[in-house]
Design a protein around this motif. Sequence first.
Motif, PDB file in Angstrom:
ATOM      1  N   GLY A 299       5.636 -23.179  -2.641  1.00 46.23           N
ATOM      2  CA  GLY A 299       6.828 -23.092  -3.460  1.00 46.23           C
ATOM      3  C   GLY A 299       7.755 -24.279  -3.274  1.00 46.23           C
ATOM      4  O   GLY A 299       7.505 -25.185  -2.474  1.00 46.23           O
TER       5      GLY A 299
ATOM      6  N   GLN B 298       4.260 -15.678 -15.655  1.00 46.76           N
ATOM      7  CA  GLN B 298       4.975 -16.338 -14.569  1.00 46.76           C
ATOM      8  C   GLN B 298       4.003 -17.182 -13.748  1.00 46.76           C
ATOM      9  O   GLN B 298       2.943 -16.699 -13.338  1.00 46.76           O
ATOM     10  CB  GLN B 298       5.642 -15.292 -13.675  1.00 46.76           C
TER      11      GLN B 298
ATOM     12  N   GLY C 269       5.226 -18.993 -10.983  1.00 49.37           N
ATOM     13  CA  GLY C 269       5.759 -19.038  -9.629  1.00 49.37           C
ATOM     14  C   GLY C 269       6.382 -20.339  -9.193  1.00 49.37           C
ATOM     15  O   GLY C 269       6.842 -20.461  -8.061  1.00 49.37           O
TER      16      GLY C 269
ATOM     17  N   GLY D  79      10.164 -20.300  -7.893  1.00 54.87           N
ATOM     18  CA  GLY D  79      10.584 -19.509  -6.746  1.00 54.87           C
ATOM     19  C   GLY D  79      10.540 -18.017  -7.013  1.00 54.87           C
ATOM     20  O   GLY D  79      10.001 -17.555  -8.035  1.00 54.87           O
ATOM     21  N   PRO D  80      11.099 -17.210  -6.117  1.00 56.89           N
ATOM     22  CA  PRO D  80      10.980 -15.753  -6.214  1.00 56.89           C
ATOM     23  C   PRO D  80      11.499 -15.197  -7.536  1.00 56.89           C
ATOM     24  O   PRO D  80      12.543 -15.612  -8.031  1.00 56.89           O
ATOM     25  CB  PRO D  80      11.840 -15.267  -5.037  1.00 56.89           C
ATOM     26  N   ASN D  81      10.734 -14.245  -8.082  1.00 56.22           N
ATOM     27  CA  ASN D  81      11.151 -13.551  -9.314  1.00 56.22           C
ATOM     28  C   ASN D  81      11.072 -12.032  -9.170  1.00 56.22           C
ATOM     29  O   ASN D  81      11.293 -11.310 -10.135  1.00 56.22           O
ATOM     30  CB  ASN D  81      10.319 -14.009 -10.514  1.00 56.22           C
TER      31      ASN D  81
ATOM     32  N   THR E 194       7.333 -13.455  -5.137  1.00 58.20           N
ATOM     33  CA  THR E 194       7.029 -14.177  -6.373  1.00 58.20           C
ATOM     34  C   THR E 194       5.766 -13.602  -6.973  1.00 58.20           C
ATOM     35  O   THR E 194       4.715 -13.576  -6.321  1.00 58.20           O
ATOM     36  CB  THR E 194       6.834 -15.674  -6.103  1.00 58.20           C
TER      37      THR E 194
END
Length: 346
Positions: free
Chosen positions: A53, A111, A113, A116-118, A130
Amino acid sequence: MELFACAGCDTPLTTEVTQVALPGHTHQVWGNGVPLPALLEAGTYVVDPEPSGPPWRRWAEVGAAEAAARGVFAPVYSLSFGVPGTIGLAPGDTRNTVLVPEPSGDACCGQDGRDGPNLFCAGCHRPVATRIDDCSYWQVVWLVPDAVRRLPAPGPAEPPADWPTLLREREGIPPVEPSGMWDRRWEAELGVTLAHLLAACAGAPVGVPEGLLADTLGRVLTVLLPGSPEKTLALAGPGLPAPDADLVLVPRHPQTGETWSPPGEATLVPLAADVWIHLAFQQNRPLVPTIKGDLPEAEPPRLPYSFFLPDTRVFLRTLARLPAVREPWLRAIYDRVSGVPCWRPW
């Protein structure tokens, strides 16, 4: 078995899962617009030891010395300076999370990734994971290590299966899909194996036995290491007689990641267990009759419509992380393959 909870509020974020080895096709990217299934079987998880990431830094900015300290020994486009040790699991094994999709200029159908985090904890709304489900990617959820806590699941832990049990329970992966395409996992896993094989052979041309092994690795080895064979290659492992060869392809345990180690002095080259099992026990299996109406008919073999090519991205990614790539002859192969988009040996 374990489960993972939010480090901020202890909300459970997963079901009970068991750790397995990181698959060789984890970072495979395959074909725009092509949906891929889940990376992992339900009830399992993996740990990726490398950083992942954002933020990302280009190779010229990082430099060879700093990259080598991180275990990368040949130029790559960029390196992640995110958190190491992300925890991957099947999307269906998550609990109590909320998806907050972020727009991405590179994503196509879902997505990817890169931003970053989703996934956020439903209890305290902290970013915890993520989810990746865009086309071309294996579907997976990566938990952020600093955002979760690992908790032991109730009950005794089950030990990893021994090799006799694995051989009874796993049939291997057929190399060709019903459509006639080579299986994507074979392309990736043999890309990993090809990198290790080149590092092990010390630049000597390798003779490959006839059959499926020659159809998959033989052609590309002839191009990358031309000349009369100086070393021999064979399969070795549980249930097979000890071969007389310089290099042996041995299975990598799908749960522990450990490479099977036979007696003798041959150099070991790891291969994913499900690919190895098919090569060792299934490739010459007689066709099984199927019943259609009153007459038994043999199911036709699945034949590929193209020559086999190991996944070049996976091959290069693996080779860049082997110290042997610093040898001039192997670095020349790395530069040759990485310098041509969509490299093909024919």
